[in-house]
Write a protein that holds these residues in place. Structure first.
Motif, short mmCIF file in Angstrom:
data_model
loop_
_atom_site.label_atom_id
_atom_site.label_comp_id
_atom_site.label_asym_id
_atom_site.label_seq_id
_atom_site.Cartn_x
_atom_site.Cartn_y
_atom_site.Cartn_z
N HIS A 243 0.85 -1.19 0.00
CA HIS A 243 0.00 0.00 0.00
C HIS A 243 0.88 1.24 0.00
O HIS A 243 1.93 1.25 0.64
N PRO B 236 0.70 9.18 0.62
CA PRO B 236 1.44 10.37 1.06
C PRO B 236 1.19 10.59 2.56
O PRO B 236 0.05 10.50 3.01
N PHE C 55 -4.55 9.40 9.99
CA PHE C 55 -5.92 9.60 10.47
C PHE C 55 -6.67 8.28 10.30
O PHE C 55 -6.56 7.63 9.26
N SER D 86 -7.32 3.97 8.30
CA SER D 86 -6.15 4.08 7.42
C SER D 86 -5.54 2.71 7.15
O SER D 86 -5.23 1.96 8.08
N THR D 87 -5.35 2.42 5.88
CA THR D 87 -4.67 1.17 5.50
C THR D 87 -3.22 1.20 5.97
O THR D 87 -2.67 0.19 6.39
N THR D 88 -2.60 2.39 5.89
CA THR D 88 -1.21 2.53 6.36
C THR D 88 -1.13 2.12 7.84
O THR D 88 -0.22 1.38 8.25
N ARG E 72 -6.21 10.19 15.53
CA ARG E 72 -4.92 10.18 14.83
C ARG E 72 -3.83 9.62 15.74
O ARG E 72 -3.12 10.38 16.43
C1 LIG Z 1 1.34 15.91 1.13
C2 LIG Z 1 0.32 15.06 1.84
C3 LIG Z 1 0.52 14.72 3.18
C4 LIG Z 1 -0.42 13.92 3.87
N1 LIG Z 1 -0.18 13.59 5.18
C5 LIG Z 1 -1.05 12.78 5.82
C6 LIG Z 1 -0.82 12.38 7.18
O1 LIG Z 1 0.17 12.75 7.81
N2 LIG Z 1 -1.73 11.54 7.75
C7 LIG Z 1 -2.84 11.09 7.08
O2 LIG Z 1 -3.62 10.33 7.63
N3 LIG Z 1 -3.08 11.47 5.80
C8 LIG Z 1 -2.23 12.29 5.17
N4 LIG Z 1 -2.48 12.66 3.87
C9 LIG Z 1 -3.68 12.12 3.19
C10 LIG Z 1 -3.47 10.65 2.87
O3 LIG Z 1 -2.37 10.41 2.04
C11 LIG Z 1 -4.69 9.99 2.25
O4 LIG Z 1 -5.86 10.36 2.91
C12 LIG Z 1 -4.50 8.49 2.32
O5 LIG Z 1 -5.54 7.88 1.65
C13 LIG Z 1 -4.34 8.01 3.76
O6 LIG Z 1 -5.08 6.86 4.07
P1 LIG Z 1 -4.53 5.37 3.89
O7 LIG Z 1 -3.46 5.09 4.88
O8 LIG Z 1 -5.77 4.55 4.11
O9 LIG Z 1 -4.05 5.30 2.47
C14 LIG Z 1 -1.57 13.46 3.19
C15 LIG Z 1 -1.76 13.81 1.84
C16 LIG Z 1 -0.84 14.61 1.18
C17 LIG Z 1 -1.07 14.96 -0.26
#
Ligand SMILES: Cc1cc2nc3c(=O)[nH]c(=O)nc-3n(C[C@H](O)[C@H](O)[C@H](O)COP(=O)(O)O)c2cc1C
Length: 187
Positions: free
Chosen positions: A17, A20, A35, A38-40, A104
Motif C-alpha cells: 500500500h 502520502p 488519520f 487508514s490502511t497505512t 490520529r
Molecule cells: C502531502 C500530503 C501529506 C499527507 N499527510 C497525511 C498524514 O500525515 N496523515 C494522514 O492520515 N493522511 C495524510 N495525507 C492524506 C493521505 O495520504 C490519504 O488520505 C490516504 O488515503 C491516507 O489513508 P490510507 O493510509 O488509508 O491510504 C496526506 C496527503 C498529502 C497529499
C-alpha cells in the motif's frame, strides 16, 4: 519538522500500500500519524515495518489522491517492504511504540536503513503547488469551496511559472477531481 513523503507498507499477505504522509523526523526517530481509518495504520500494526520514500515526482502524491496508486516498486533491503522505484532516497523503519488515539494515533518508528538513489536537484515551486493542492483535495468535503478555489488560484501562480511536464500532469489530475466534485454538488 514535518516532511512530506510517500509511505509504503504491506499487510501480512504481502499486499503493498502506498500513501502520502507528513512524517515528523528527528534523527533516527520518525513519527507517522495516520488519520483513522487508514490502511497505512492497519498495515503498520500488522507488519511493524514501513518504508519512507523521499520522492520529488509529485505525480505519486497527486496519483494516490486520484486513484493512481500503481507505481513501480522494488523490495526493501533490510526489512520486509517495498520501495518506490522513482524515489530519490528511502528509509526503512520499524515500529517501536504506539500512542493510541481515536482520531490520529502516533506511530513511533526507528530508522534501520537509509539508501540514496539519486541527487536532490533543487526546489521547484510547482511541486509545492501540487503538494498543497493534493492536501486540499484530501480535505475536499471538509473545506468550503470558496477557500479551495482561492487557494488553488494562488497555487496556480507558481505552477504556471515553473512547472515541468510531471507537475502539469499531476495538477491536471487534481483539477479534474475538483471539477467533478463541483459538478456533482450542482446536480
Ligand atoms: C502531502 C500530503 C501529506 C499527507 N499527510 C497525511 C498524514 O500525515 N496523515 C494522514 O492520515 N493522511 C495524510 N495525507 C492524506 C493521505 O495520504 C490519504 O488520505 C490516504 O488515503 C491516507 O489513508 P490510507 O493510509 O488509508 O491510504 C496526506 C496527503 C498529502 C497529499
Amino acid at each position: 519538522m514535518i516532511k512530506e513523503t510517500i509511505v509504503t507498507t504491506q499487510n501480512n499477505s504481502g499486499l503493498a500500500h502506498i500513501a502520502p504522509m507528513g512524517i515528523h523526523a528527528n534523527g533516527d526517530a520518525i513519527i507517522i500519524q495516520p488519520f483513522r481509518p487508514s490502511t497505512t495504520l492497519n498495515n503498520l500494526l500488522e507488519s511493524k515495518t514501513a518504508v519512507i520514500n523521499y520522492c520529488d515526482d509529485v505525480r505519486v502524491f497527486a496519483g494516490c489522491l486520484t486513484g493512481r496508486r500503481d507505481w513501480p516498486m522494488t523490495s526493501a533491503e533490510k526489512i520486509n517492504g517495498q520501495v518506490l522505484q522513482c524515489t530519490l532516497a528511502h528509509t526503512e523503519v520499524e515500529l517501536v511504540r504506539i500512542e493510541d488515539d481515536s482520531t490520529r494515533p502516533k506511530l513511533f518508528c526507528k530508522a534501520v536503513h537509509t539508501v540514496n538513489h539519486a541527487p536532490f536537484t533543487g526546489f521547484n515551486r510547482a511541486q509545492y503547488s501540487v503538494l498543497e493542492a493534493a492536501i486540499l483535495i484530501s480535505r475536499l468535503n471538509r473545506l468550503p469551496m470558496e477557500k479551495i478555489e482561492s487557494e488553488i488560484d494562488y497555487l496556480r501562480i507558481g505552477l504556471d511559472k515553473t512547472a515541468g511536464d510531471k507537475e502539469l500532469e499531476a495538477w491536471a489530475w487534481l483539477m479534474a477531481i475538483i471539477d467533478n466534485y463541483k459538478a456533482e454538488a450542482t446536480l
